[in-house]
Design a protein around this motif. Structure first.
Motif, mmCIF file in Angstrom:
data_model
loop_
_atom_site.group_PDB
_atom_site.id
_atom_site.type_symbol
_atom_site.label_atom_id
_atom_site.label_comp_id
_atom_site.label_asym_id
_atom_site.label_seq_id
_atom_site.Cartn_x
_atom_site.Cartn_y
_atom_site.Cartn_z
ATOM 1 N N VAL A 1 29.771 41.725 50.813
ATOM 2 C CA VAL A 1 29.595 42.358 49.515
ATOM 3 C C VAL A 1 29.813 43.870 49.603
ATOM 4 O O VAL A 1 29.415 44.621 48.728
ATOM 5 C CB VAL A 1 28.187 42.009 48.949
ATOM 6 C CG1 VAL A 1 27.088 42.780 49.668
ATOM 7 C CG2 VAL A 1 28.125 42.200 47.442
ATOM 8 N N THR B 1 31.988 47.081 49.230
ATOM 9 C CA THR B 1 33.154 47.494 48.449
ATOM 10 C C THR B 1 34.009 48.518 49.169
ATOM 11 O O THR B 1 35.202 48.628 48.886
ATOM 12 C CB THR B 1 32.723 48.073 47.096
ATOM 13 O OG1 THR B 1 31.832 49.181 47.317
ATOM 14 C CG2 THR B 1 32.020 47.018 46.253
ATOM 15 N N PHE C 1 37.335 42.323 47.574
ATOM 16 C CA PHE C 1 36.948 43.607 46.999
ATOM 17 C C PHE C 1 38.060 44.649 47.104
ATOM 18 O O PHE C 1 37.957 45.726 46.515
ATOM 19 C CB PHE C 1 35.676 44.128 47.672
ATOM 20 C CG PHE C 1 34.420 43.464 47.188
ATOM 21 C CD1 PHE C 1 33.890 43.774 45.949
ATOM 22 C CD2 PHE C 1 33.771 42.516 47.969
ATOM 23 C CE1 PHE C 1 32.730 43.158 45.485
ATOM 24 C CE2 PHE C 1 32.612 41.897 47.514
ATOM 25 C CZ PHE C 1 32.090 42.215 46.268
ATOM 26 N N TYR D 1 36.654 40.927 36.322
ATOM 27 C CA TYR D 1 35.362 40.707 36.958
ATOM 28 C C TYR D 1 35.413 39.842 38.217
ATOM 29 O O TYR D 1 34.518 39.921 39.062
ATOM 30 C CB TYR D 1 34.389 40.050 35.962
ATOM 31 C CG TYR D 1 34.309 40.776 34.644
ATOM 32 C CD1 TYR D 1 33.671 42.003 34.532
ATOM 33 C CD2 TYR D 1 34.895 40.234 33.497
ATOM 34 C CE1 TYR D 1 33.599 42.680 33.321
ATOM 35 C CE2 TYR D 1 34.826 40.890 32.280
ATOM 36 C CZ TYR D 1 34.184 42.123 32.201
ATOM 37 O OH TYR D 1 34.129 42.783 31.008
ATOM 38 N N ALA E 1 34.821 37.768 45.067
ATOM 39 C CA ALA E 1 34.094 38.964 44.658
ATOM 40 C C ALA E 1 33.893 38.921 43.148
ATOM 41 O O ALA E 1 34.850 38.722 42.398
ATOM 42 C CB ALA E 1 34.869 40.222 45.049
ATOM 43 N N GLN F 1 32.177 41.215 40.080
ATOM 44 C CA GLN F 1 31.642 42.535 39.772
ATOM 45 C C GLN F 1 31.443 42.680 38.271
ATOM 46 O O GLN F 1 32.323 42.324 37.482
ATOM 47 C CB GLN F 1 32.595 43.622 40.265
ATOM 48 C CG GLN F 1 32.833 43.582 41.769
ATOM 49 C CD GLN F 1 33.753 44.690 42.237
ATOM 50 O OE1 GLN F 1 33.320 45.810 42.487
ATOM 51 N NE2 GLN F 1 35.030 44.382 42.366
ATOM 52 N N TYR F 2 30.283 43.207 37.905
ATOM 53 C CA TYR F 2 29.987 43.483 36.500
ATOM 54 C C TYR F 2 29.150 44.755 36.436
ATOM 55 O O TYR F 2 28.024 44.790 36.948
ATOM 56 C CB TYR F 2 29.239 42.325 35.859
ATOM 57 C CG TYR F 2 28.913 42.572 34.397
ATOM 58 C CD1 TYR F 2 29.909 42.523 33.426
ATOM 59 C CD2 TYR F 2 27.616 42.891 34.008
ATOM 60 C CE1 TYR F 2 29.618 42.770 32.088
ATOM 61 C CE2 TYR F 2 27.318 43.136 32.680
ATOM 62 C CZ TYR F 2 28.324 43.085 31.718
ATOM 63 O OH TYR F 2 28.039 43.337 30.409
ATOM 64 N N ARG G 1 27.238 43.441 41.791
ATOM 65 C CA ARG G 1 28.333 42.702 42.427
ATOM 66 C C ARG G 1 27.760 41.566 43.278
ATOM 67 O O ARG G 1 26.643 41.639 43.789
ATOM 68 C CB ARG G 1 29.209 43.629 43.283
ATOM 69 C CG ARG G 1 28.517 44.268 44.461
ATOM 70 C CD ARG G 1 29.428 45.295 45.129
ATOM 71 N NE ARG G 1 28.838 45.812 46.356
ATOM 72 C CZ ARG G 1 28.006 46.844 46.401
ATOM 73 N NH1 ARG G 1 27.652 47.475 45.281
ATOM 74 N NH2 ARG G 1 27.511 47.251 47.561
ATOM 75 N N GLN H 1 22.669 46.780 49.452
ATOM 76 C CA GLN H 1 23.153 45.396 49.456
ATOM 77 C C GLN H 1 22.242 44.509 50.284
ATOM 78 O O GLN H 1 21.594 44.955 51.238
ATOM 79 C CB GLN H 1 24.583 45.330 50.000
ATOM 80 C CG GLN H 1 24.742 45.782 51.425
ATOM 81 C CD GLN H 1 26.191 45.770 51.880
ATOM 82 O OE1 GLN H 1 27.075 46.280 51.208
ATOM 83 N NE2 GLN H 1 26.427 45.178 53.046
#
Length: 334
Positions: free
Chosen positions: A49, A51, A63, A138, A168, A170-171, A175, A220
């Motif tokens: 996770v 980025t 990512f 997303y 991945a 993401q919002y 993430r 994370q």
């Protein structure tokens, strides 16, 4: 180093690692999941996770879809357990941002390693090509495929296919990352000179959650499950299987990144790793590192570095398996 110089120019890798496992005719070492880059070592993370391209390039490449520039990367790490120093393990990767929704790359990295066993070293490397594609703003997917090879006493194994798939999601500042990997099965025709050894390495599933608090703080959480019940070792046509408890196959970590990679960033993490032995043992890790832009006033923008250290086996003697790891990494965006 296990791998010869012919691999160096193509982002090569080298390795050796080990741990004691099944006392048959010979004692076959076990293994740990590797930290293939200095950035991931500093986070005690598998990169599911993460980025930052210094981590996601070796973890969840999905990512990278938000990365508009091409990338070249090299990382080296080693370990110390008094009074021994392990070989230097090298990871390398390249990435091409083909469009806003598709990217391609190659990478070579250690998957499982063990540097300080009681008897022999073990290493497993994979050399993969990968592609990532963005389904919508997303959700992004990535597929990685390539040959892997293991090293043990007496030589190298046959190659096997390593395949992994990642997602991945993401919002806004949240993430989610998912990584599934199957490292394959390997055969040694002349293990210890004359033995016949076959082994299947454990698959793994990693799930991570991340949140960017602001431009200066990112954290994370990761959870991992290794499927050790699927492993198998066959020495001279005699199959060995150890019924490990399911609860021992889980591990995880918590990581923080403080600062901005464009200037300077502090990375740190604590986690639990699983070592394969006659039983599955949990070792706690703590790590600290620094990453940032490499002399932008001299070289210009796009050059990044990471330097990190990790203590594996907190409150454990080195004679019982503790070790100190260090890594350096350089990455170039263009």
């Amino acid at each position: 180093m296990i791998f010869k110089s012919k691999w160096y120019l193509a982002f090569l890798l080298s390795s050796i690692c080990f741990f004691p496992i099944f006392p048959l005719v010979a004692q076959i070492s076990g293994y740990d999941v590797a930290f293939p880059s200095a950035y991931l070592l500093g986070l005690s993370s598998q990169g599911v996770v993460t980025t930052n391209p210094m981590g996601s390039l070796y973890g969840n490449t999905a990512f990278l879809s938000n990365q508009s520039k091409h990338i070249i990367d090299v990382s080296a790490n080693s370990s110390y357990a008094n009074p021994d120093i392990s070989p230097v393990y090298i990871s390398g990767a390249g990435y091409i941002s083909f469009s806003e929704s598709i990217g391609f790359g190659i990478r070579g990295k250690p998957v499982y390693l063990r540097s300080f066993p009681s008897d022999e070293r073990f290493s497993n490397y994979t050399f993969q090509a990968f592609v990532n594609w963005k389904l919508n703003p997303y959700i992004t997917f990535a597929l990685h495929l390539g040959p892997g090879v293991s090293g043990r006493l007496g030589g190298y194994s046959s190659y096997s296919w390593n395949v992994s798939f990642s997602t991945a999601i993401q919002y806004e500042n949240f993430r989610l990352g998912i990584l599934l990997e199957s490292p394959g099965s390997y055969r040694f025709d002349e293990y210890l000179g004359s033995e016949k050894l076959k082994e299947k390495l454990p698959e793994r599933a990693v799930l991570g959650f991340g949140y960017r608090w602001n431009d200066w703080l990112d954290f994370q959480l990761e959870g991992s499950r290794k499927f050790y019940e699927g492993t198998n070792v066959d020495l001279n046509h005699k199959s060995q299987y150890i019924p490990y408890p399911i609860r021992t196959m889980y591990s995880g970590n918590f990581s923080l990144a403080i600062g901005r990679i464009e200037s300077i960033q502090l990375i740190t993490g604590v986690g639990r790793e699983i070592r394969m032995d006659r039983s599955l043992r949990g070792f706690y890790t703590a790590s600290l590192g620094v990453a940032g832009s490499l002399f932008p006033t001299w070289f210009g923008e796009g050059y990044f570095y990471a330097v990190s250290f990790q203590r594996a086996g907190i409150s454990v003697k080195e004679s019982d398996g503790a070790e100190t790891r260090g890594a350096v990494q350089l990455q170039f965006h263009f």
